[in-house]
Design a protein around this motif. Sequence first.
Motif, PDB file in Angstrom:
ATOM      1  N   ASP A 224      10.705  16.492  30.608  1.00 17.64           N
ATOM      2  CA  ASP A 224      10.342  15.944  31.913  1.00 17.64           C
ATOM      3  C   ASP A 224      10.879  16.913  32.963  1.00 17.64           C
ATOM      4  N   GLN A 225      10.813  16.543  34.237  1.00 21.00           N
ATOM      5  CA  GLN A 225      11.212  17.463  35.302  1.00 21.00           C
ATOM      6  C   GLN A 225      12.671  17.894  35.226  1.00 21.00           C
ATOM      7  N   LYS A 226      13.517  17.109  34.573  1.00 22.75           N
ATOM      8  CA  LYS A 226      14.947  17.419  34.529  1.00 22.75           C
ATOM      9  C   LYS A 226      15.449  17.799  33.143  1.00 22.75           C
ATOM     10  N   ASN A 227      14.626  17.639  32.117  1.00 19.60           N
ATOM     11  CA  ASN A 227      15.080  17.883  30.747  1.00 19.60           C
ATOM     12  C   ASN A 227      14.112  18.796  30.008  1.00 19.60           C
ATOM     13  N   SER A 228      14.685  19.687  29.230  1.00 19.41           N
ATOM     14  CA  SER A 228      13.883  20.609  28.439  1.00 19.41           C
ATOM     15  C   SER A 228      14.652  21.023  27.197  1.00 19.41           C
ATOM     16  N   VAL A 229      13.946  21.597  26.231  1.00 15.60           N
ATOM     17  CA  VAL A 229      14.546  22.121  25.007  1.00 15.60           C
ATOM     18  C   VAL A 229      14.318  23.622  24.981  1.00 15.60           C
ATOM     19  N   LYS A 230      15.393  24.397  24.919  1.00 14.58           N
ATOM     20  CA  LYS A 230      15.311  25.851  24.890  1.00 14.58           C
ATOM     21  C   LYS A 230      15.744  26.356  23.521  1.00 14.58           C
ATOM     22  N   MET A 231      14.911  27.211  22.920  1.00 14.19           N
ATOM     23  CA  MET A 231      15.210  27.742  21.597  1.00 14.19           C
ATOM     24  C   MET A 231      15.081  29.262  21.587  1.00 14.19           C
ATOM     25  N   PRO A 232      16.112  29.974  21.165  1.00 14.83           N
ATOM     26  CA  PRO A 232      16.013  31.439  21.066  1.00 14.83           C
ATOM     27  C   PRO A 232      14.998  31.856  20.002  1.00 14.83           C
ATOM     28  N   ILE A 233      14.325  32.959  20.251  1.00 12.83           N
ATOM     29  CA  ILE A 233      13.420  33.567  19.271  1.00 12.83           C
ATOM     30  C   ILE A 233      14.114  34.799  18.712  1.00 12.83           C
ATOM     31  N   LEU A 234      14.386  34.805  17.428  1.00 15.17           N
ATOM     32  CA  LEU A 234      15.138  35.892  16.803  1.00 15.17           C
ATOM     33  C   LEU A 234      14.220  37.067  16.489  1.00 15.17           C
ATOM     34  N   LEU A 235      14.604  38.251  16.957  1.00 12.74           N
ATOM     35  CA  LEU A 235      13.830  39.467  16.754  1.00 12.74           C
ATOM     36  C   LEU A 235      14.736  40.571  16.232  1.00 12.74           C
ATOM     37  N   SER A 236      14.122  41.579  15.628  1.00 11.14           N
ATOM     38  CA  SER A 236      14.910  42.714  15.144  1.00 11.14           C
ATOM     39  C   SER A 236      15.206  43.705  16.272  1.00 11.14           C
ATOM     40  N   GLU A 237      14.342  43.735  17.312  1.00 15.12           N
ATOM     41  CA  GLU A 237      14.553  44.642  18.441  1.00 15.12           C
ATOM     42  C   GLU A 237      15.758  44.205  19.278  1.00 15.12           C
ATOM     43  N   LYS A 238      16.602  45.153  19.593  1.00 16.18           N
ATOM     44  CA  LYS A 238      17.748  44.872  20.453  1.00 16.18           C
ATOM     45  C   LYS A 238      17.385  45.035  21.921  1.00 16.18           C
ATOM     46  N   THR A 239      16.462  45.947  22.203  1.00 20.36           N
ATOM     47  CA  THR A 239      15.965  46.135  23.564  1.00 20.36           C
ATOM     48  C   THR A 239      14.447  46.251  23.509  1.00 20.36           C
ATOM     49  N   PHE A 240      13.776  45.705  24.519  1.00 22.73           N
ATOM     50  CA  PHE A 240      12.327  45.820  24.614  1.00 22.73           C
ATOM     51  C   PHE A 240      11.923  45.618  26.059  1.00 22.73           C
ATOM     52  N   GLU A 241      10.705  46.036  26.386  1.00 22.53           N
ATOM     53  CA  GLU A 241      10.259  46.053  27.776  1.00 22.53           C
ATOM     54  C   GLU A 241       9.349  44.886  28.131  1.00 22.53           C
ATOM     55  N   ASN A 242       8.595  44.381  27.149  1.00 16.74           N
ATOM     56  CA  ASN A 242       7.631  43.344  27.458  1.00 16.74           C
ATOM     57  C   ASN A 242       7.288  42.582  26.183  1.00 16.74           C
ATOM     58  N   PHE A 243       6.583  41.466  26.356  1.00 20.71           N
ATOM     59  CA  PHE A 243       6.129  40.672  25.218  1.00 20.71           C
ATOM     60  C   PHE A 243       4.821  39.995  25.595  1.00 20.71           C
ATOM     61  N   TYR A 244       4.116  39.514  24.575  1.00 24.09           N
ATOM     62  CA  TYR A 244       2.877  38.768  24.806  1.00 24.09           C
ATOM     63  C   TYR A 244       2.630  37.879  23.603  1.00 24.09           C
ATOM     64  N   TYR A 245       2.237  36.624  23.868  1.00 25.29           N
ATOM     65  CA  TYR A 245       2.003  35.673  22.782  1.00 25.29           C
ATOM     66  C   TYR A 245       0.595  35.102  22.878  1.00 25.29           C
TER      67      TYR A 245
END
Length: 266
Positions: A224-245
């Motif tokens: 809702d407007q005050k609550n959310s669920v945040k989940m990290p996405i695990l990747l092998s890259e330590k640094t990157f410039e952009n993403f697209y899904y």
Amino acid sequence: MKKIVLLFLILQLSAVVAQVPTFSASYLSTQTIDKALFVGVDSFDYLYKIKDNTLFKSDKNQTFTYKNIYLGKIATVDLINPLRIAVFYEGFNSVALIDNQLNETTVINFSEKSNAIMATAVGMASQNQLWVYNSLTQQIGLYNYLNNEYKNISIPLKSNFIYYQTDFNNFYWIDTDKNWYSCDPFGKIILLAKAPLFDRIQLLNDSQFIYMKDNLLFFTEIIDQKNSVKMPILLSEKTFENFYYKDQILSIFTSAEKTNYKLILP
């Protein structure tokens, strides 16, 4: 007794932290790319990029290009309909519509219209229309490029936005206070949620998004407007410039490579 209770609480907190869900993306492939501004991937798996103010569309077999030297610098490219792509030139208050082989079909100069329009955001909408944010009136409008008709549909916005994104049925934006809104074709504005601090963000729908912050990637679902669920996405890259899904494929871009992962989101 107090020490025992404190120890129990610490153990409970550790257990909760350990159970924070994460997404582990499955590696698919890596492709070497040249230095360019990545735009997106369409539903036919063509990759779009901008280099030397030229739009490139390519796959493994062929490449198409589009450039208009008279309209200045490309501001944004809308790929929601790969058969009719909108290339926005904010500096010249114009948008070019191009087909799936990047042939120019229409150029719209908003400065030439009878309505006073200064477009600072443009995206494809439904029914032969474009979403347009008119900074002169601070309103969101719809422009019918077949009938050459424009109408404001929203009330004036109270603050500027730092990010916008469109689909056929919604104009989304995040304002300077990190409020995330949507506007439908009837001008109805809804406050969806508070957005996090981000370096880059991609809105997936009206309740989900992926964002990048400090070389970390997160998937967020709004409850809702005050609550959310945040989940990290695990990747092998330590640094990157952009993403697209898109279509369960997560593309990660470094300065020299594009890596694809399989990522199934809820």
